[in-house]
Motif scaffolding. Structure first.
Motif, PDB file in Angstrom:
ATOM      1  N   LEU A 174      25.334 -18.107 -27.176  1.00  0.00           N
ATOM      2  CA  LEU A 174      24.392 -19.038 -26.542  1.00  0.00           C
ATOM      3  C   LEU A 174      23.038 -19.156 -27.227  1.00  0.00           C
ATOM      4  O   LEU A 174      22.370 -20.173 -27.084  1.00  0.00           O
ATOM      5  N   TYR A 175      22.610 -18.133 -27.950  1.00  0.00           N
ATOM      6  CA  TYR A 175      21.264 -18.111 -28.530  1.00  0.00           C
ATOM      7  C   TYR A 175      21.105 -19.188 -29.609  1.00  0.00           C
ATOM      8  O   TYR A 175      21.918 -19.278 -30.522  1.00  0.00           O
ATOM      9  N   LEU A 204      23.382 -13.509 -13.726  1.00  0.00           N
ATOM     10  CA  LEU A 204      22.741 -14.727 -14.237  1.00  0.00           C
ATOM     11  C   LEU A 204      21.430 -14.458 -14.970  1.00  0.00           C
ATOM     12  O   LEU A 204      21.210 -15.024 -16.046  1.00  0.00           O
ATOM     13  N   PRO A 205      20.539 -13.614 -14.446  1.00  0.00           N
ATOM     14  CA  PRO A 205      19.320 -13.321 -15.207  1.00  0.00           C
ATOM     15  C   PRO A 205      19.616 -12.699 -16.575  1.00  0.00           C
ATOM     16  O   PRO A 205      18.943 -13.003 -17.558  1.00  0.00           O
ATOM     17  N   ASN A 206      20.650 -11.846 -16.642  1.00  0.00           N
ATOM     18  CA  ASN A 206      21.041 -11.271 -17.932  1.00  0.00           C
ATOM     19  C   ASN A 206      21.440 -12.382 -18.899  1.00  0.00           C
ATOM     20  O   ASN A 206      21.051 -12.371 -20.068  1.00  0.00           O
ATOM     21  N   GLU A 207      22.217 -13.332 -18.407  1.00  0.00           N
ATOM     22  CA  GLU A 207      22.695 -14.420 -19.255  1.00  0.00           C
ATOM     23  C   GLU A 207      21.543 -15.328 -19.692  1.00  0.00           C
ATOM     24  O   GLU A 207      21.571 -15.865 -20.802  1.00  0.00           O
ATOM     25  N   MET A 208      20.552 -15.476 -18.843  1.00  0.00           N
ATOM     26  CA  MET A 208      19.372 -16.263 -19.235  1.00  0.00           C
ATOM     27  C   MET A 208      18.618 -15.557 -20.360  1.00  0.00           C
ATOM     28  O   MET A 208      18.164 -16.195 -21.307  1.00  0.00           O
ATOM     29  N   VAL A 209      18.502 -14.242 -20.271  1.00  0.00           N
ATOM     30  CA  VAL A 209      17.861 -13.468 -21.344  1.00  0.00           C
ATOM     31  C   VAL A 209      18.674 -13.603 -22.631  1.00  0.00           C
ATOM     32  O   VAL A 209      18.114 -13.800 -23.709  1.00  0.00           O
ATOM     33  N   VAL A 229      18.126  -8.598 -27.978  1.00  0.00           N
ATOM     34  CA  VAL A 229      17.362  -8.435 -26.740  1.00  0.00           C
ATOM     35  C   VAL A 229      18.318  -8.415 -25.552  1.00  0.00           C
ATOM     36  O   VAL A 229      18.189  -7.585 -24.645  1.00  0.00           O
ATOM     37  N   GLY A 230      19.302  -9.319 -25.570  1.00  0.00           N
ATOM     38  CA  GLY A 230      20.236  -9.438 -24.457  1.00  0.00           C
ATOM     39  C   GLY A 230      21.041  -8.184 -24.192  1.00  0.00           C
ATOM     40  O   GLY A 230      21.173  -7.752 -23.042  1.00  0.00           O
ATOM     41  N   ARG A 281       5.363 -12.257 -24.498  1.00  0.00           N
ATOM     42  CA  ARG A 281       5.998 -13.176 -23.546  1.00  0.00           C
ATOM     43  C   ARG A 281       7.468 -12.820 -23.328  1.00  0.00           C
ATOM     44  O   ARG A 281       7.984 -12.956 -22.222  1.00  0.00           O
ATOM     45  N   THR A 282       8.143 -12.397 -24.383  1.00  0.00           N
ATOM     46  CA  THR A 282       9.544 -11.978 -24.249  1.00  0.00           C
ATOM     47  C   THR A 282       9.649 -10.809 -23.282  1.00  0.00           C
ATOM     48  O   THR A 282      10.482 -10.818 -22.371  1.00  0.00           O
TER      49      THR A 282
END
Length: 195
Positions: free
Chosen positions: A105-106, A52-57, A65-66, A19-20
């Motif tokens: 953030l994680y 933004l997608p990078n920051e969501m990851v 992962v990020g 899923r990741t």
């Protein structure tokens, strides 16, 4: 120190989940879409929300992962839409930004102050200092000539980008998407532990 080690270990464990990988693929596609809406103000200043997608990851899967996702996306974006020569420094910037966002953030509650601090660190240390250095080295321009417009752009965009990320994360949180992703991660870890 144990918390920091656990943060990186947990983030590395995220790679075990299909899923990741699938969600990273979806966020990569979204990043390419958002990249097409970026505005190139000058050779050294670009405004957009493709990060933004990078920051969501980074938020969902952590610094390991990020940072790898961000570095890979930097190379892929350049390969698909080159805006100049490829330069390792810009990929390093993406890697370091993913590391900072992931560390801040994680597995942490969504708080505006946390986002503001992470965004400010990335804006000033990565975008302004290192980004200006790489542009100066690559294009032969004087560092102090291109520093002011980059500094002003990052200073102006810092609260805007922070607010956009905060609102997006809060909307995901309110809709239950983050809780669902957290449940999915916990279930996949339980399955891994049973094997």
């Amino acid at each position: 120190m144990k918390k920091l080690t656990a943060l990186f270990t947990d983030s590395a464990q995220e790679f075990k989940s299909i899923r990741t990988i699938a969600l990273c693929g979806l966020f990569a596609a979204l990043a390419f879409i958002l990249e097409s809406f970026s505005i190139q103000v000058t050779n050294y200043v670009k405004i957009g929300f493709s990060g933004l997608p990078n920051e969501m990851v980074d938020f969902l899967f952590g610094p390991v992962v990020g940072c790898l996702f961000a570095a890979a996306m930097d190379v892929f974006k350049w390969a698909v839409h080159p805006t100049g020569p490829w330069f390792f420094g810009y990929t390093l910037n993406a890697f370091l930004a993913g590391l900072i966002y992931g560390a801040f953030l994680y597995k942490k509650p969504v708080r505006i102050w946390r986002i503001l601090v992470a965004k400010l660190m990335v804006a000033m240390l990565i975008n302004v200092a290192l980004g200006t250095l790489w542009s100066s080295m690559l294009y032969g321009n004087v560092f102090l000539v291109i520093l002011p417009p980059r500094f002003i752009k990052n200073l102006v965009m810092w609260p805007i980008n922070s607010l956009v990320l905060y609102v997006l994360l809060k909307a995901f949180e309110a809709s239950g998407v983050l809780r669902l992703l957290g449940t999915v991660r916990q279930e996949s870890r339980k399955k891994e532990g049973q094997k």
